[in-house]
Every structure is written in structure tokens, then in C-alpha cells.
Design a protein around this motif. Structure first.
Motif, PDB file in Angstrom:
ATOM      1  N   ARG A 408       0.592  -1.379   0.177  1.00 29.41           N
ATOM      2  CA  ARG A 408      -0.005  -0.035   0.125  1.00 29.41           C
ATOM      3  C   ARG A 408       0.810   1.188   0.021  1.00 29.41           C
ATOM      4  O   ARG A 408       0.522   2.218  -0.538  1.00 29.41           O
ATOM      5  CB  ARG A 408      -0.934   0.065   1.071  1.00 29.41           C
ATOM      6  N   LEU A 411       2.654   1.865  -3.329  1.00 28.58           N
ATOM      7  CA  LEU A 411       1.611   2.221  -4.504  1.00 28.58           C
ATOM      8  C   LEU A 411       1.357   3.858  -4.331  1.00 28.58           C
ATOM      9  O   LEU A 411       0.732   4.237  -5.230  1.00 28.58           O
ATOM     10  CB  LEU A 411       0.330   1.591  -4.393  1.00 28.58           C
ATOM     11  N   ARG A 415       1.868   4.682  -8.379  1.00 24.16           N
ATOM     12  CA  ARG A 415       0.546   4.520  -8.355  1.00 24.16           C
ATOM     13  C   ARG A 415       0.344   3.801  -9.786  1.00 24.16           C
ATOM     14  O   ARG A 415      -0.824   3.185 -10.018  1.00 24.16           O
ATOM     15  CB  ARG A 415      -0.270   5.652  -8.036  1.00 24.16           C
ATOM     16  N   TRP A 421       0.284  -3.258  -8.459  1.00 25.44           N
ATOM     17  CA  TRP A 421      -0.983  -3.920  -7.932  1.00 25.44           C
ATOM     18  C   TRP A 421      -1.229  -5.380  -8.177  1.00 25.44           C
ATOM     19  O   TRP A 421      -1.756  -5.949  -7.122  1.00 25.44           O
ATOM     20  CB  TRP A 421      -1.916  -3.010  -8.920  1.00 25.44           C
ATOM     21  N   CYS A 425      -2.404  -8.152  -5.140  1.00 32.00           N
ATOM     22  CA  CYS A 425      -3.600  -8.528  -5.023  1.00 32.00           C
ATOM     23  C   CYS A 425      -3.433 -10.251  -4.885  1.00 32.00           C
ATOM     24  O   CYS A 425      -3.970 -10.974  -4.377  1.00 32.00           O
ATOM     25  CB  CYS A 425      -4.282  -8.225  -6.483  1.00 32.00           C
ATOM     26  N   LEU A 440      -8.398  -4.332  -3.188  1.00 32.52           N
ATOM     27  CA  LEU A 440      -7.060  -3.941  -3.597  1.00 32.52           C
ATOM     28  C   LEU A 440      -7.244  -4.029  -5.204  1.00 32.52           C
ATOM     29  O   LEU A 440      -6.668  -3.274  -6.094  1.00 32.52           O
ATOM     30  CB  LEU A 440      -5.891  -4.644  -3.351  1.00 32.52           C
ATOM     31  N   GLY A 444      -7.167  -0.959  -7.866  1.00 36.43           N
ATOM     32  CA  GLY A 444      -6.061  -1.073  -8.987  1.00 36.43           C
ATOM     33  C   GLY A 444      -7.001  -0.817 -10.325  1.00 36.43           C
ATOM     34  O   GLY A 444      -6.297  -0.059 -11.257  1.00 36.43           O
TER      35      GLY A 444
END
Length: 826
Positions: A408, A411, A415, A421, A425, A440, A444
């Protein structure tokens, strides 16, 4: 007294009620006339009846009175509740009036601020213009945000809102925005800002600002502050920089005032619980927290119990202390406040972002390998049990929680990196935390709506969990949100999913929808035909689909190639000849039509019963590619059709090559000649190495088992033998003159790659002059170097007694100068 005569007339007697008549005694009625007795006897029966009626009426009246009493009581209660409600409404109205007044005052202040002209420096104005053109211009944004710190709130608020729409995960600027609003006293607006960013931006300094806000709003409410600290530590307690949060929490509990022994016990238990968790989390203040905890435990009279408390948790504390040092070393290289920019916003190299991504992945890998040390009572063979049960760590401090927090936080500054991502996940999915994985995935998808691979992984995850409706909705979203070049792929993958999970009919319905969509390419028709012929085993439907696609894509060489391949595999010579006739009429360039030409020639060779048709097909292909070889001494053709001559070429009756003849009699990897000769023919006919049938890279042997090359007859030597040879071999030449020997294998490779000499149409070269230049530039310099090396050997005495005497070869030490300075050395 009776009125005197002649006075005013007497008033008529007042009517008596029934009760009064009943109350009068019978003596008062003796003066009445006797005729009334008969009437009384007649009315006795009526009086009895009326008495019964009166009793009934009295009972009914009593019941009604009781009902009235109940109603009065209920009415009183209702009145009380109504009064209370009325008072509450009045209080609410007063509060609303006060809030309205405050809003009006705030609006008036804002209007006053707006009315005031905000003086903006020219550099900020230029930065605003640059940002309007390119919203990802980080340098211009920095100029604007630096000015926001000193600018009025109304102007700064607009700039912060614009910036945070572009960079919604910038924790630094969220914190600056909120602190500016808190200084202005806009607590309601601050609360709304926290609702927007707090759970999405997991950064310690921002959450510390949230604690300050709670301390202002809930001042004096200890339970509310305790809940706020527990909420913060639940999400960020394992962060390396969360040490001050643990310390502030403990200090707040210390400073609480207690009034009795029970409150004192509760306070000590809560404080012990805080310390026991804080000293087991690898933060930047772990050593200070351990010292405070040790002081707290030894402040009581029972020193043995204090020693048991500290020793029971010391092993986990030491492991956390070592882990904190490693985390500090790794986090020192990371930039947690780097702004995240999409991959497509710049074409140049992005070295900083790539470096940060690599470092974050290394840190995540470290967090993944971390294992929480066991407590003494959890170890195998441990006889000593902990004196008390140690409180569990916050969820973010567990093994899974640490990795999830690392993803987290990565990101926030990465991002727009889809691989992070996906990795996060899938990690949560492997840990069976499906709720967090789905959350998540959704975040994403919202951050990368056009990233197709992210959506495909999410759809596959849903499919593995048998959530077919959710998976189909993801595929359908991709057919809309994906880039135009990838929408056909999205439709194809949706069609495959439907056939796999929902049946053939569903897949066919999707194909009918897809072919009506915009910007659909020929791949959809080819894929649908392959699905029908291979998966559904229905080649007739597949042929209809391709015929339908041929109407729209007959000018696309790739689709025509795929269509001809399908017809060739399914033995449909009639339609195949029609496709060849239309495709090879010159509408495509030779390079685009090359696979179609090759398939046409192959089709004629394998299916035609007439050699003239085979030669005719070869001649057409050679003419299309401009290959016009000179007549061969052997008459390869039995006829002289019009296709044996190239257009615009005179005196060249043949238009096929020796390569065509060899290729004609080649079946799969069986060739009538050697591979080397086949490549030579290919070069002579103008074909590259990639178009040769069964060709191998240059320098390899032919297809026989025992090749007569140097590689096959060369004796293999061990590494030790090679080293001995290298050591014993003496090379008088310098390193610059060393060169590898050209063996027969390399010579053949070069000969295979070079075209024949007759194909060279360039300028003629004078060999004698070329050799003179080579000798002058290379060999002459080499000779000079050899002469220099021989001269140096003679000077240094390398030739034994024939050199100079030893006296001349001795080094001369410099003497001191006349001025008495130090010796000069070289």
C-alpha cells in the motif's frame, strides 16, 4: 320575609333536580293534595325500571371516568414527551441558526477574501499556464504549491484541489492542505478532507495530523482519544516511523488522572498493554520505549514480577530491534514522497522511478521473508511458561499485515505501475484474504482503467472462485475502457470466457455483438472461426464466419493469408483458387503478399496434376518479386507459356530459378541437396535466410550424421590441456597484433552469407592499391612497434653481454640543489 302587597311580582320557583327531590323528606310533602297518591302507585313500577337504568348509567359513568383518568394520564405523558421534543427542536433550531450564522460569517469572510485581489508572482502565473498545458509538469506544480504556503486560503484551496485531483496519493500535500485549514479553524472542512484521504493514504505524518485533530475536537474525552490511537495503530502501528505514535499514546495514558484504586489498576493494565506491543514492533523509537517500559515495571514493589514481565517478552524485543536496524537501512534509500506519474506521460528514460520501483520491490521481498519470532511458551520443548498472556500485536504488525502495508505504501509513489498492483492482489489471494484482495483489485482498476492486463488478472481471479457473473462484467468493462487497439482483443477474450464458462451459444452471441462494434479488426473473425472449427468441431460455421469477414477485410493481406490458410487446411480448392486469384492481382505489395504467394505455390505443387501449372505458379511468384534469372543450360520447362517471361524483360525466356526446382522436390525437412547448397541457391535467387526451407544458421553442418567439418573431426581437449598449451605457447607479437585464426568453418560461413560475385554491381576496386593501403596502415605500424620493442630490450640489457655496460644502465640519483632544497624525484 314575604314581599308586601303591591310589590314586584314574585319569581317563578326554580326547578328541582331529581337528586333534590329524592333528598326531600316525606314530611315536607304532607301538604300536597291527595290526588297525587294514585299517580304515585301507578309510577312505582316505572321508578323501579328507572332505578335499574340509573344503576346501569352509573356503572357506565364509572367506566367512562376510569377511561378518562387513563386518557388523562396518557395525555399527560404525551404532553411531557411533546414538551421534551419541542425543547429538543428548539435546541436543534438554535444550533442550526448558530451554524447558519457561522456559515454566513464564513461565506462573508470568503467573499471578503475573494474581493481582495490576490497578488500572484509572475513565476507562479507562468507555472499555472504550464500546468494547464501539461498537468503532469511536476516542476511547475512545485512552484505553485510553495506559494500556497503563504497565499490566502481561498486561492490556496483551489490550487490544492486541482493538484490532488491529479496526484490523489501525495501524502505531503494532503497534510499541508489539512494543516492550513486547521489553522483557519475550518474543522468541518478538515473532517471532510480526512474522510477523503485517510484510509487511502497510509503515511505516518498524515495520521499524526489526524491525532492532533482528534485532540482538538475531543478535548478532555479520554475514551475517544484512546479509540483514536487504537484506530491509528491498527493501520500503521508496524510502520518504521510509527515510534512517536506509540510514545504519544503511552504518555497520554500516563498523564490521565485517577480517582480511586480501580481506575489506577485499569490505567496500569492499559499502559502495560501499550508497552508490551510497542517494544515488539520494529520502529525508530524501539529502544526508548523499552527503557520506559523497564522503568514502568520496576516502579512497583514486586521486583520479581517485573523481571518476569520483561524477560517473557525480551526475546521478541531483541528480534524486533535487529529488524528495525535492517528496515532503517533499506528505507533510507526510498523516497516516500515521490509523485506518481503515468508511464505514457513522458517518452524519455525514467531512471529515478525505475530505481525506486526496484528498491520498493526489494523491500517488499524482505517483508515477505520476515517471520515473527515465537514467544518462550510457543517454542518446542520449552518448560517455562510466560507469567501472563502477552497482548496480540496490531493487525498491521503480523507477517501478512506487514507485506500488505508495504504494498500500500509503495503504491503511493508508484500508483501507475500495474505490476505492483497485481503482485499485491495475488499475494493476498494466496493468503486467502479474499476481501482485501478484491478491495485492492477494485482500487487498482480505478487507478488504471485502461490497463488491460490488470483487468484480465482480476477477471481470472474471479473465475477461479466461480464468480462467473463478476468475471463477465469485468470483461465487458474492458471492451469499453481498453484502448482502441486492444478492444478487439478484449472481445476475443470475452468470447473465449463465455465458451469456457457459459457454453457455445453465449460465445456466438458475443461474436454477433462484437462484429457490430466500432474499430473491430479482422482478428475477431479468424478467432471465431478457429473456435468453431477446433473447439466446437464445426468447420461449416467457421467457413461462413470467414466468408462474412472477407467482405469487410478483403483488402487486408493478413486476413487473406489467414483465410487462405483455413481453406488450404480444410481442402476447399474451389474457394481457395478464387481467393488466390483476387489476392494476387497486384493489390498487395510483394512483401505483404509473400506468405500468400508461398501458399499458392505449395498448393499447386501438392494438389495439381499438371507440371505446367506448377511452373506457371512459380513463374508468377518470381515475376512478382522481380526475379529474372538468365537461361540455364538445362531445359527445365517443357512449354513456353506467357508466364515464363517477366514483364518488361527482354531475351529472358526463363523466369524460374534453380532454387525453385530444388524447393519443388523438397518435402518437409527432406531435401535433395545439402543445406549449404540450398542456402547458396537461396542467396542467388534473391531470398533471405529467413525464407529458406529448413535452413540453419550459417556455420553449421549439413543434415548428415557425420559431417566432414573441422568441428566434427576436432579432438576435444580438457581445460587442463588447454591451459598447458596456452602456458607453453610463446607469441612474440604484442597484444594489439593478436588475432584469431580463420579456420575452414568460419570461411564456409562467410562464403554462405556473401552473395556471388556476379551479383555485385558497385564500383570496381583496384586490388593493388587496396593492398598498399593495408600494408601502409596496418603492417607498417606493426613493424615499427616490433622495432621499438627490440630497441627497448637492447637498452634494458635483454640481450645478455652484447648490451651496454652496467654502469650506463644504473639509475642516477638526483643530488640536492644549490639552494638546499629537497631531492627532486621522478
Amino acid at each position: 320575609q314575604p314581599m308586601p302587597e303591591g310589590g314586584p311580582a314574585a319569581d317563578p320557583p326554580a326547578k328541582k333536580t331529581d337528586d333534590e327531590e329524592m333528598a326531600e323528606s316525606p314530611e315536607s310533602k304532607e301538604g300536597e293534595s291527595e290526588p297525587m297518591d294514585a299517580e304515585k302507585e301507578d309510577g312505582d313500577d316505572a321508578e323501579k325500571e328507572s332505578g335499574e337504568d340509573e344503576k346501569k348509567e352509573d356503572a357506565e359513568a364509572a367506566d367512562s371516568e376510569n377511561d378518562k383518568d387513563v386518557e388523562e394520564k396518557e395525555g399527560g405523558e404525551k404532553e411531557d414527551t411533546e414538551k421534551k421534543e419541542g425543547e429538543e427542536k428548539k435546541d436543534a433550531e438554535k444550533k442550526d441558526e448558530e451554524a447558519d450564522a457561522e456559515k454566513k460569517d464564513g461565506e462573508e469572510e470568503e467573499d471578503a477574501e475573494k474581493d481582495e485581489k490576490v497578488e500572484v508572482p509572475p513565476s507562479v502565473v507562468a507555472a499555472e499556464e504550464a500546468v494547464a498545458k501539461d498537468q503532469w509538469n511536476v516542476v511547475s506544480w512545485k512552484v505553485i504549491l510553495d506559494h500556497c504556503k503563504e497565499a490566502p486560503l481561498s486561492w490556496a484551496r483551489d490550487q490544492y484541489e486541482k493538484f490532488l485531483k491529479v496526484f490523489p496519493t501525495s501524502a505531503l500535500h494532503w497534510r499541508e492542505y489539512i494543516e492550513k485549514e486547521m489553522k483557519a479553524g475550518n474543522l468541518e472542512h478538515v473532517e471532510k478532507l480526512f474522510e477523503r484521504c485517510l484510509l487511502d493514504v497510509l503515511e505516518v505524518q498524515l495520521w499524526t495530523t489526524y491525532i492532533k485533530y482528534i485532540q482538538v475536537v475531543k478535548k478532555g474525552q479520554e475514551s475517544e482519544l484512546t479509540e483514536a490511537f487504537e484506530f491509528v495503530l491498527k493501520h500503521l502501528g508496524s510502520d518504521f516511523n510509527a515510534g512517536p505514535l506509540w510514545y504519544q499514546y503511552a504518555e497520554m495514558v500516563k498523564n490521565e488522572e485517577e480517582t480511586n484504586e480501580y481506575e489506577t489498576q485499569d490505567k496500569n493494565q492499559l499502559l502495560r498493554k501499550i508497552y508490551q506491543r510497542a517494544v515488539c514492533v520494529p520502529t525508530n523509537l524501539i529502544e526508548k520505549l523499552w527503557k520506559d517500559y523497564d522503568i514502568f515495571e520496576h516502579s512497583f514493589e514486586n521486583k520479581q514480577l517485573a523481571a518476569k514481565f520483561t524477560s517473557g517478552i525480551q526475546s521478541r524485543h531483541l528480534a524486533a530491534k535487529q529488524d528495525a536496524r535492517e528496515r532503517q537501512r533499506r528505507l533510507a534509500k526510498l523516497d516516500a514522497y515521490m509523485l506518481s506519474i503515468p508511464m505514457s506521460s513522458s517518452d524519455g528514460p525514467r531512471v529515478i522511478e525505475e530505481t525506486q520501483a526496484r528498491l520498493w520491490l526489494q523491500f517488499i521481498d524482505y517483508e515477505t521473508k520476515y517471520r515473527l519470532p515465537a514467544l518462550p511458551e510457543q517454542r518446542r520443548g520449552s518448560r517455562d511458561a510466560a507469567p501472563v498472556q502477552i497482548p496480540p500485536l496490531p493487525p498491521c504488525a503480523t507477517e501478512k499485515g506487514r507485506v500488505y502495508l508495504a504494498y500500500r505504501q509503495a503504491l503511493l509513489c508508484l500508483r501507475y505501475r500495474p505490476e505492483i498492483w497485481r503482485m499485491g492482489c495475488l499475494y493476498l489471494a494466496t493468503k486467502n484474504d479474499h476481501k482485501a484482495a478484491e478491495d485492492l483489485f477494485e482500487k487498482g482498476m480505478a487507478a488504471l482503467p485502461t490497463d488491460m492486463l490488470m483487468g484480465l488478472v482480476y477477471a481470472e481471479y474471479r473465475e477461479t472462485r466461480n464468480q462467473f457473473s463478476q468475471a463477465r462484467s469485468i470483461y465487458e468493462k474492458l471492451t469499453i475502457s481498453a484502448p482502441e487497439k486492444q478492444r478487439t482483443l478484449a472481445w476475443i477474450l470475452l468470447m473465449r470466457f463465455a465458451r469456457r464458462c457459459q457454453g457455445v451459444d453465449s460465445a456466438r452471441n458475443i461474436f454477433l455483438k462484437a462484429r457490430k462494434a466500432k474499430n473491430i479488426t479482422w482478428h475477431l473473425f479468424v478467432e471465431a472461426a478457429n473456435m468453431e472449427s477446433r473447439a466446437n468441431e464445426d468447420p461449416k460455421v467457421a467457413a461462413r464466419i470467414l466468408t462474412l469477414g472477407y467482405k469487410s477485410f478483403q483488402d487486408d493481406a493478413k486476413f487473406v493469408d489467414a483465410y487462405s490458410k483455413f481453406l488450404f487446411e480444410h481442402s476447399d480448392p474451389k474457394n481457395l483458387r478464387a481467393v488466390f486469384a483476387r489476392a494476387l492481382d497486384g493489390r498487395f505489395s510483394p512483401e505483404e503478399a509473400r506468405p500468400i504467394w508461398d501458399r499458392y505455390v505449395k498448393f499447386e505443387r501438392e494438389s495439381s496434376n499438371d507440371l505446367d501449372k506448377i511452373q506457371e505458379a512459380e513463374s508468377k511468384r518470381n515475376i512478382a518479386f522481380g526475379i529474372h534469372p538468365k537461361p540455364h543450360p538445362m531445359p527445365y520447362n517443357r512449354g513456353n507459356s506467357k508466364f515464363n517471361r517477366g514483364e518488361g524483360v527482354e531475351d529472358e525466356p526463363e523466369s524460374h530459378t534453380a532454387y525453385d526446382i530444388v524447393e519443388r522436390y523438397t518435402v518437409q525437412d527432406l531435401c535433395p541437396v545439402s543445406r549449404v547448397y540450398m542456402r547458396t541457391l537461396g542467396v542467388m535467387s534473391g531470398r533471405s535466410a529467413s525464407q529458406m526451407m529448413g535452413g540453419k544458421p550459417a556455420g553449421t553442418t549439413d543434415g548428415t550424421r557425420n559431417g566432414n567439418t573441422a568441428n566434427s573431426t576436432r579432438k576435444r581437449r580438457s581445460k587442463a590441456q588447454v591451459r598447458v598449451v596456452v602456458v607453453k605457447k610463446k607469441n612474440p607479437l604484442p597484444k594489439s597484433a593478436k588475432h584469431p585464426l580463420v579456420g575452414p568453418n568460419i570461411r564456409k560461413a562467410i562464403e554462405d552469407l556473401l552473395p556471388p560475385a556476379r551479383t555485385f554491381d558497385g564500383p570496381e576496386i583496384e586490388i593493388s592499391r587496396l593492398m598498399d593501403l593495408l600494408e601502409f596502415t596496418k603492417i607498417k605500424r606493426l613493424k615499427e612497434k616490433l622495432k621499438l620493442t627490440e630497441a627497448k630490450k637492447k637498452v634494458m640489457g635483454g640481450d645478455g653481454g652484447g648490451g651496454e655496460p652496467k654502469a650506463k644502465r644504473q639509475k642516477v640519483t638526483p643530488t640536492a640543489t644549490a639552494s638546499g632544497g629537497p631531492d627532486e624525484k621522478k
